[in-house]
Motif scaffolding. Structure first.
Motif, PDB file in Angstrom:
ATOM      1  N   ALA A   8       0.799  -1.222   0.000  1.00 20.53           N
ATOM      2  CA  ALA A   8       0.000   0.000   0.000  1.00 20.53           C
ATOM      3  C   ALA A   8       0.835   1.276   0.000  1.00 20.53           C
ATOM      4  N   GLY A   9       1.894   1.293  -0.740  1.00 17.66           N
ATOM      5  CA  GLY A   9       2.626   2.537  -0.934  1.00 17.66           C
ATOM      6  C   GLY A   9       3.626   2.885   0.145  1.00 17.66           C
ATOM      7  N   SER A  10       3.212   2.777   1.402  1.00 21.10           N
ATOM      8  CA  SER A  10       4.075   3.277   2.464  1.00 21.10           C
ATOM      9  C   SER A  10       4.478   2.232   3.491  1.00 21.10           C
ATOM     10  N   TYR A  11       3.968   1.020   3.386  1.00 23.79           N
ATOM     11  CA  TYR A  11       4.163   0.060   4.470  1.00 23.79           C
ATOM     12  C   TYR A  11       4.912  -1.175   4.004  1.00 23.79           C
ATOM     13  N   LEU A  64      -7.034   0.691  -3.388  1.00 27.46           N
ATOM     14  CA  LEU A  64      -7.664   1.705  -4.231  1.00 27.46           C
ATOM     15  C   LEU A  64      -9.162   1.803  -3.946  1.00 27.46           C
ATOM     16  N   ARG A  80      -9.300   1.670   1.984  1.00 29.35           N
ATOM     17  CA  ARG A  80      -8.370   2.767   2.247  1.00 29.35           C
ATOM     18  C   ARG A  80      -8.748   3.473   3.545  1.00 29.35           C
ATOM     19  N   PHE A 109      -6.268   3.580   6.560  1.00 32.35           N
ATOM     20  CA  PHE A 109      -5.532   4.850   6.590  1.00 32.35           C
ATOM     21  C   PHE A 109      -6.158   5.868   7.543  1.00 32.35           C
ATOM     22  N   HIS A 110      -7.455   5.867   7.663  1.00 33.19           N
ATOM     23  CA  HIS A 110      -8.077   6.983   8.365  1.00 33.19           C
ATOM     24  C   HIS A 110      -8.829   6.581   9.629  1.00 33.19           C
ATOM     25  N   SER A 126       4.860   2.601  10.539  1.00 37.91           N
ATOM     26  CA  SER A 126       5.938   2.072   9.712  1.00 37.91           C
ATOM     27  C   SER A 126       7.166   2.932   9.916  1.00 37.91           C
ATOM     28  N   VAL A 166       9.748   5.657   9.250  1.00 37.77           N
ATOM     29  CA  VAL A 166       9.612   6.954   8.599  1.00 37.77           C
ATOM     30  C   VAL A 166      10.825   7.189   7.711  1.00 37.77           C
ATOM     31  N   SER A 193      -5.289   6.429  -8.258  1.00 34.51           N
ATOM     32  CA  SER A 193      -4.013   5.819  -7.901  1.00 34.51           C
ATOM     33  C   SER A 193      -3.554   6.288  -6.535  1.00 34.51           C
ATOM     34  N   LEU A 194      -2.697   5.485  -5.936  1.00 34.51           N
ATOM     35  CA  LEU A 194      -2.042   5.870  -4.691  1.00 34.51           C
ATOM     36  C   LEU A 194      -0.621   6.284  -5.018  1.00 34.51           C
ATOM     37  N   ILE A 195      -0.224   7.437  -4.509  1.00 30.62           N
ATOM     38  CA  ILE A 195       1.109   7.965  -4.787  1.00 30.62           C
ATOM     39  C   ILE A 195       1.780   8.222  -3.438  1.00 30.62           C
ATOM     40  N   SER A 196       3.005   7.772  -3.284  1.00 30.57           N
ATOM     41  CA  SER A 196       3.683   7.904  -1.994  1.00 30.57           C
ATOM     42  C   SER A 196       4.646   9.080  -1.999  1.00 30.57           C
ATOM     43  N   SER A 197       5.176   9.354  -0.822  1.00 32.02           N
ATOM     44  CA  SER A 197       6.057  10.509  -0.695  1.00 32.02           C
ATOM     45  C   SER A 197       7.340  10.291  -1.501  1.00 32.02           C
TER      46      SER A 197
END
Lengths: 372, 424
Positions: A31-34, A255, A260, A264-265, A272, A274, A291-295
Motif C-alpha cells: 500500500a505505498g508506504s508500508y 484503491l 483505504r 488509513f483513516h 511504519s 519513517v 491511484s495511490l502515490i507515496s512521498s
C-alpha cells in the motif's frame, strides 16, 4: 500487558517468484508506504503488547533494515522492546530454524525469561487490523488452551493453500487440516495464536524431544483432541500474501475507498518506518487517475489504477496502467507499463514496453542510473 | 568533562506578525512550509547535517506547537545522551526575572545552558529562514581567519540592500563596518542573521552588555566586539536563502518548490530535510482529479482539480473543486464544488461545499494592507467557512464563521473577518 508477542517472519515462498529473491515476505512493500510486517507489529503495539520477538531467517537483510529501530512501532521501552532473532550457532545447536516450532525452541530463553502469562504468535505476511486484547479476553472466557484466529472465506476462494478449520457450535476446533486438496470447510486459520506461555514452553520442549519442528502440524493438529483449541472469528479485512497474484490484489484493494479508509483513516493507525521523503511532486504532463502515490515520487506522465511506492520517478509521456511500482524506481520517458509489478530500485530505460498478458508480469531491470 | 566543539542556539521566540493570522496561534518557526514541513525544520536539519548535535531552541511566543513538534528531537536524530535538542523558554529567577527582551538577551539568559557543554564556538541561528547550509564549512572559515565572530552574509542586488543589515568588508572579508537598513548602502552583502562566536568572546560581551535594554546581536553585540577591536569576518553564502517574513514572500517561496527543477530542491539525496511525520499513508488521487504543477503531502485525498499549489498532509479536496496557486496546510478539509484562487489556508480548516475564495476585483485590505496584499486570501487555522460563501481578494478570515457573519453570502475584497478570541 498480559502477553508477549512472537512474529514468524522467517519463511520463503516460491510462489512469490522473483519478488522473494531479495526479501522475506515480511518485508514486502504494501500500500505505498508500508511493509507487510508493519500490520502484525502495529496490531501488537496498538494492543499494548510491549515485548515482541521477530524470528527471521530467509533473506532477512531487507527486513532487518526495516526493523532498524523499534521506535517506529513504539516498542523502544525499558519494559519490553523489539527483539530480532536470527538462527545462531550455539554450543548445543548449529541448525537453521527447521520449522516454526523449532524457531521458538531455539529461542526458548526469550519465553522463559518473560513473566507475562500469555503469548501471541502471528505471522509477518498478513494485512489486517486486530485488537489482540479481544482475542485474549475470548481465550480466557473460553478457558481455551490455544486460540486460533480464523476467517471465513468466500465460497469462491480456493482455500487449498491455507489451513482449514472446522469448529463445533461452541467454536471448539474439531478438525484442522493443513493445505487440504479437498477442503471440508472454508474457514481458514489466519496464523495468529494465543496460548499460555508455560503451556507453550511445555509443548515446544516436548516437540523438540521428539524431533518435531512445525507448530501447526506438530502442536495444533496433533493436540486438537486432547487440548481445548478454540477458533476466534475475524470479521474484518484479512489477507495474506502467499503468491504474486495475492500480493497484487492486496495492493489494488487499497484503491477501494472503504479499505483505504479502514486502514488509513480509522483509529488505530498502522505504523511504519519513517523515511523522511519530500512530498510527492506533479509536473506538467502528469495525469493521475485512481491511484495511490507515496512521498518522494515525481510524476511527469500518466498513471492510472496503480500504486506508486516511495520515491518512484515517472518520466515524461509515460503510461502506467494497473501496475505496482515499488520503492525507488526510475522509469525513463515514453515507457509503457501495464499489468506489471516493477521491482524496487529498478531503472527502466526510456521507450521501454512492458505488459503483463493474461497475468501479472514482474519487471526486474537493473540498468545504470546516473544520480545527480 | 563534557565537551562539544560547537553548539547551536536557535532563536524561535518571535511572533512574525507580518504573517498575519498564520501566526495568531503559533510562533513563526512552527508555521507549515512546503507541504509537510515547518519552517524550523530547515535550521534543525542543517544542524544535524552539519554535525552540530547540540541545539538550544529559545521559545517565547506561543510555544505549544513548537514544543510538541520538537519533542525530544527524534525526527532530526537530536535525541542524544549528551546534548541533543533542548527547548529553552524564559524562566523565573530569584531576581531580575524577565521575558527575552532581545535576541542577545535571550542567549544571555541561557549562559548556564551553554556553559555545561564547555563549547569552543557557539552558532546563533534564527528559526525563520528557508535554506540549506553546511555550518561546518562556515566554522572552517571562522577558524582559518582566527576570527572572534563570523557573520554569514549573502550578496543581494544593491537596490534591495537597504532592506537589510549591510556589512562592509575588506578584500579578505574582514569586517570594516556595518549599517542597519541604510538609505545608500555601501555594500551589497546582507547579514543573514547567522553568527559563529568564540564562546569566550560571546560570554564576555553578553555579560558586559547585560544592562543594555533589548540586547540585540546586530545592534549591540557585534558593534561592541568591533569597538573592542576583535577580528570579525563575513562568510559569503551563495546558495538559496529565503526570508519568509511576509505573507507574500512566504507564498512565493512555497510556489518556487513546484518548478520543474526548483532553486531550492527538496529531492536531493544528500541534504535531507527532516520533520515530524504523523501521517504516513500514501495520497490518493481519484479518477476525476487533475493534479498539475503541484506538490502534495502524505495521506491527502484529492477528488478535485489542483493546479500550481502546495498541499500538506492529510488534506481532503472534494469533487469538482478547483484549487489554483494556493497553499493548503495539513489536515484541512475542502468540500465539493469550491473554487480557490491564490489562497493561503492554515491547518485544520474546514471549508464547506460551494465556497469560492479569491473572487472579484482587488481592493486593499481595510485593517492591515501591509500584511494582506497581492490579491491573496488568508484563512487562519481551525477556521470554518460555511457553505456557499464567496470571498474577495486581499481578505482574511479567522475563526468559526457562520452564514450570519456574511452579507449576501459574501465577503468583499479587502475585508477582515476575525472571530477567534485572543489577539484577534
Amino acid at each position: 500487558m498480559r502477553a508477549i508477542g512472537i512474529i514468524l517472519a522467517g519463511g520463503n515462498n516460491h510462489r512469490m517468484k522473483e519478488l522473494s529473491q531479495k526479501r522475506a515476505i515480511g518485508a514486502m512493500p504494501i500500500a505505498g508506504s508500508y511493509r507487510s510486517i508493519d500490520f502484525a507489529l502495529s496490531n501488537m503495539s496498538n494492543s499494548h503488547i510491549q515485548k515482541v520477538a521477530v524470528f527471521t531467517q530467509y533473506n532477512a537483510r531487507s527486513l532487518n533494515e526495516h526493523l532498524s529501530s523499534s521506535k517506529w512501532w513504539d516498542f523502544g521501552r525499558k519494559q519490553g522492546g523489539l527483539f530480532v532473532f536470527t538462527p545462531a550457532v550455539t554450543a548445543e545447536n548449529s541448525n537453521w530454524y527447521r520449522g516454526t516450532a523449532d524457531a521458538v525452541y531455539q529461542n526458548l530463553s526469550f519465553l522463559k525469561s518473560s513473566h507475562e502469562p500469555y503469548v501471541v504468535i502471528a505471522s509477518g505476511d498478513c494485512v489486517y487490523k486486530l485488537d489482540l486484547n479481544k482475542v485474549l479476553e475470548y481465550h480466557i472466557d473460553k478457558k481455551a488452551d490455544i486460540t486460533v484466529v480464523c476467517k471465513e472465506m468466500d465460497a469462491s476462494v480456493n482455500v487449498e493453500r491455507y489451513g482449514t478449520i472446522k469448529m463445533n457450535e461452541e467454536y471448539r476446533i474439531e478438525e484442522f487440516e493443513e493445505k487440504p486438496i479437498v477442503a471440508k470447510s472454508n474457514t481458514i486459520s489466519c496464523g495468529i495464536y494465543v496460548i499460555r506461555r508455560r503451556l507453550l514452553i511445555e509443548m515446544i520442549e516436548k516437540c523438540a524431544e521428539e524431533d518435531r519442528y512445525d507448530f501447526v502440524r506438530d502442536i495444533l493438529i496433533r493436540h486438537k483432541d486432547i487440548k481445548r483449541i478454540f477458533g476466534y472469528k475475524l470479521k474484518e479485512y484479512w489477507r495474506n500474501i502467499a503468491s504474486v497474484e495475492d500480493y497484487f490484489r492486496v495492493n489494488m484493494d487499497f484503491l477501494k475507498p472503504e479499505i483505504r479508509n479502514y486502514f488509513f483513516h480509522e483509529y488505530p493507525d498502522i505504523y511504519s518506518k519513517v523515511d523522511d521523503l519530500p512530498p510527492a511532486k506533479y509536473n506538467v504532463g502528469a495525469q493521475i487517475k485512481n491511484s495511490l502515490i507515496s512521498s518522494g515520487c515525481i510524476v511527469n506522465g500518466i498513471v492510472e489504477d496503480s500504486v506508486l511506492f516511495k520515491k518512484a520517478y515517472i518520466g515524461n509521456n509515460c503510461y502506467i496502467k494497473n501496475s505496482i511500482i515499488l520503492n525507488d524506481v526510475y522509469i525513463g520517458d515514453n515507457t509503457h507499463i501495464e499489468n506489471c509489478i516493477v521491482e524496487s530500485r529498478d531503472t527502466i530505460r526510456a521507450n521501454s514496453y512492458h505488459k503483463g498478458e493474461g497475468g501479472i508480469k514482474i519487471v526486474v531491470e537493473r540498468n545504470e542510473r546516473y544520480v545527480i | 568533562m563534557i565537551k562539544k566543539e560547537m553548539i547551536a542556539m536557535l532563536l524561535a521566540g518571535g511572533q512574525g506578525s507580518r504573517l498575519g493570522v498564520l501566526t495568531s496561534k503559533v510562533a513563526k518557526p512552527a508555521v507549515a512550509f512546503g507541504g509537510k514541513y515547518r519552517i524550523i525544520d530547515f535550521p534543525l536539519s542543517n544542524c544535524i547535517n552539519s554535525g552540530v548535535d547540540t541545539v538550544g531552541v529559545l521559545t517565547q511566543y506561543q510555544p505549544l506547537r513548537l514544543n510538541s513538534h520538537i519533542g525530544i528531537g527524534i525526527p532530526w536524530d537530536l535525541d542524544r545522551n549528551i546534548g541533543g535538542v533542548s527547548v529553552l523558554p524564559p524562566y523565573e529567577k530569584s531576581s531580575n526575572s524577565e521575558w527575552y527582551t532581545g535576541t542577545a538577551n535571550a542567549i544571555y539568559q541561557n549562559i548556564d545552558y551553554m556553559e555545561q557543554f564547555n563549547p569552543d564556538y557557539v552558532l546563533i541561528l534564527s528559526g525563520d529562514h528557508i535554506y540549506k547550509m553546511d555550518y561546518e564549512v562556515m566554522l572552517d572559515f571562522h577558524k582559518q581567519n582566527k576570527a572572534e565572530a563570523t557573520i554569514a552574509v549573502m550578496p543581494v542586488p544593491i537596490e534591495e540592500a537597504s532592506r537589510f543589515g549591510v556589512i562592509i568588508t575588506d578584500e579578505n572579508r574582514k569586517i570594516q563596518d556595518f549599517e542597519e537598513k541604510p538609505a545608500n548602502p555601501r555594500s551589497n552583502l546582507a547579514s543573514m542573521g547567522i553568527y559563529i562566536f568564540n564562546w569566550k568572546a560571546l560570554k564576555e560581551s553578553l555579560i558586559a552588555m547585560a544592562e543594555q535594554s533589548a540586547l540585540d546581536f546586530g545592534k549591540h553585540v557585534i558593534p561592541y566586539l568591533h569597538k573592542q577591536g576583535a577580528p570579525l569576518y563575513a562568510y559569503e553564502f551563495n546558495g538559496y536563502w529565503k526570508d519568509v517574513g511576509t505573507l507574500h514572500s512566504y507564498w512565493e517561496a512555497n510556489m518556487e518548490l513546484i518548478d520543474i527543477v526548483p532553486d531550492f530542491n527538496l529531492y536531493e539525496e544528500y541534504w535531507k530535510i527532516y520533520t515530524k511525520s504523523e501521517i504516513l499513508p500514501p495520497q490518493y488521487i481519484s479518477s476525476d482529479s487533475v493534479v498539475e504543477r503541484s506538490i502534495i503531502g502524505e495521506g491527502s485525498s484529492i477528488y478535485g482539480k489542483v493546479y500550481n499549489s502546495v498541499i500538506g498532509c492529510g488534506v481532503v479536496i472534494g469533487k469538482d473543486t478547483v484549487v489554483r496557486d494556493s497553499i493548503i496546510m495539513n489536515e484541512t478539509k475542502i468540500g465539493a464544488f469550491c473554487e480557490l484562487n491564490k489562497a493561503i489556508i492554515a491547518e485544520k480548516v474546514t471549508i464547506e461545499d460551494k465556497v469560492r475564495l479569491g473572487i472579484g476585483e482587488e481592493a486593499p485590505n481595510e485593517t492591515d494592507p501591509h500584511i494582506y496584499n497581492h490579491g491573496m486570501v488568508t484563512i487562519g487555522e481551525k477556521s470554518v467557512i460555511p457553505k456557499g460563501i464567496t470571498v474577495g481578494r486581499n481578505s482574511v478570515i479567522f475563526g468559526v464563521t457562520t452564514p450570519e457573519d456574511y452579507q449576501d453570502a459574501a465577503l468583499a475584497s479587502g475585508k477582515t473577518l476575525i472571530k477567534a478570541g485572543d489577539e484577534a
